[in-house]
Design a protein around this motif. Structure first.
Motif, mmCIF file in Angstrom:
data_model
loop_
_atom_site.group_PDB
_atom_site.id
_atom_site.type_symbol
_atom_site.label_atom_id
_atom_site.label_comp_id
_atom_site.label_asym_id
_atom_site.label_seq_id
_atom_site.Cartn_x
_atom_site.Cartn_y
_atom_site.Cartn_z
ATOM 1 N N GLU A 257 77.224 57.445 24.714
ATOM 2 C CA GLU A 257 77.646 56.605 25.832
ATOM 3 C C GLU A 257 76.500 55.843 26.492
ATOM 4 O O GLU A 257 76.694 54.719 26.981
ATOM 5 N N ARG A 258 75.316 56.446 26.532
ATOM 6 C CA ARG A 258 74.211 55.865 27.314
ATOM 7 C C ARG A 258 73.149 55.179 26.475
ATOM 8 O O ARG A 258 72.378 54.376 26.991
ATOM 9 N N GLY A 259 73.053 55.520 25.195
ATOM 10 C CA GLY A 259 71.981 54.977 24.368
ATOM 11 C C GLY A 259 70.934 56.032 24.081
ATOM 12 O O GLY A 259 71.045 57.185 24.494
ATOM 13 N N PRO A 260 69.878 55.679 23.332
ATOM 14 C CA PRO A 260 68.811 56.632 23.024
ATOM 15 C C PRO A 260 68.261 57.315 24.269
ATOM 16 O O PRO A 260 68.139 56.705 25.330
ATOM 17 N N LEU A 261 67.921 58.585 24.098
ATOM 18 C CA LEU A 261 67.532 59.446 25.213
ATOM 19 C C LEU A 261 66.073 59.881 25.088
ATOM 20 O O LEU A 261 65.614 60.202 23.993
ATOM 21 N N THR A 262 65.368 59.922 26.206
ATOM 22 C CA THR A 262 64.039 60.516 26.195
ATOM 23 C C THR A 262 64.192 62.028 26.262
ATOM 24 O O THR A 262 65.102 62.540 26.931
#
Length: 341
Positions: A257-262
């Motif tokens: 839902e949000r995109g790539p994550l750190t």
């Protein structure tokens, strides 16, 4: 996991940690010695120096020391690989870090820290696909190389911003890591930092990240170069940071839902990683390295995260590492942030 399984796992982790953290032990091998017991190590070290363009003085102390670290690395690889017997398991061997001591590797490359994140309490995403990879949607920039600078925290943040910008309808554009390195005053440049603190700085100040071409990476900390608010760039409106321990399925939903994550992980054993899926050899207790989670794959026997690193394409799976989903391997779920533009 039953008690017996926990005890076995504890023994394995303890043994691995003891080996990984043990003091390094090499000497310059003369040509006549290569016919004896040191033969394999000497030949492999010479091949390594050619492959990775090392230029050590033949009989100097530096060469002496690097050969010793290299020989210890080969012993460590054999030990680590003895646990990687299942198909698709991670493999450990010679790479660009094999002539570094374990302390040098940690001091140079593992400089991220994580701020305590609240447990995720949001809803799970229904009907997750078995496989999802933001690279397939042209939303992930190429693998970068932080070089001898503890800037992984800045690379992971800029990677997430670049991807969020691309998902919003723009072409993938390399943004300035050096700008974050120099200007994120609550962090310590090449001496380390926290992705959450960097994201909070971007949110609070409204600083726009400029293209990398305008503020190129130097692999060293410098004086902050300020740009006017009218200057073109990408700003961060907000971000979330959560602990997904025990909720990696929910983390999969956030990625979708949000995109790539750190994420901030324990990467001590990554000094020797060559490829495959990491299932052991990592703790979830010592966070020290920041990465970008770009996808997952649950179609095979070992569901795994697809993680972009910042050590160049000669490391791992062309710059990527695969980490088993479930069990919080390497602490992959402990401190995870998503970016909103």
């Amino acid at each position: 996991m039953r008690g017996g399984g926990r005890r076995v796992c504890a023994v394995v982790v303890a043994a691995v940690c003891a080996l990984l953290l043990s003091p390094p032990c090499c000497r310059r091998v003369r040509s006549d010695e290569t016919r004896h017991g040191s033969n394999v190590s000497a030949v492999h070290f010479d091949s390594f120096t050619r492959q990775f363009h090392r230029d050590y003085e033949a009989d100097g102390e530096e060469c002496h020391r690097r050969r010793r670290y290299f020989r210890d690395a080969t012993k460590r690889h054999a030990f680590l690989n003895s646990f990687s017997t299942a198909p698709q398991s991670a493999k450990y061997g010679i790479n660009q870090f094999s002539d570094l001591s374990q302390k040098e590797f940690r001091d140079l490359y593992l400089r991220a820290s994580s701020d305590r994140a609240p447990l995720f309490s949001g809803p799970k995403t229904d009907r997750l696909p078995a496989k999802f990879d933001w690279r397939d949607r042209a939303a992930v920039a190429p693998v970068q190389n932080q070089l001898a600078c503890g800037s992984c925290w800045a690379f992971s943040v800029v990677g997430a911003v670049q991807s969020a910008h691309a998902i919003g309808g723009s072409h993938v554009e390399l943004l300035s890591v050096q700008q974050v390195l120099d200007c994120s005053f609550k962090n310590e440049g090449c001496n380390g930092g926290s992705p959450s603190r960097a994201l909070n700085w971007l949110k609070q100040t409204g600083v726009k990240l400029v293209p990398q071409s305008e503020y190129p990476y130097k692999a060293k900390s410098g004086i902050c170069h300020f740009f006017s608010q009218s200057h073109d760039g990408v700003s961060v409106k907000s971000f979330t940071a959560h602990d997904f321990g025990g909720q990696e399925e929910a983390m999969m939903g956030q990625l979708l839902e949000r995109g790539p994550l750190t994420a901030v992980v324990d990467a001590v054993s990554w000094q020797d990683y060559q490829g495959g899926i990491i299932q052991h050899h990592c703790s979830s207790q010592w966070s020290n390295h920041a990465v970008l989670v770009v996808g997952y794959d649950a179609t095979g026997d070992i569901p795994h995260w697809i993680v972009q690193n910042s050590w160049g394409t000669t490391w791992g799976n062309e710059g990527y590492v695969y980490i088993k989903i479930g069990g919080n391997v390497c602490g992959i779920a402990d401190s995870v942030a998503a970016v909103f533009l």
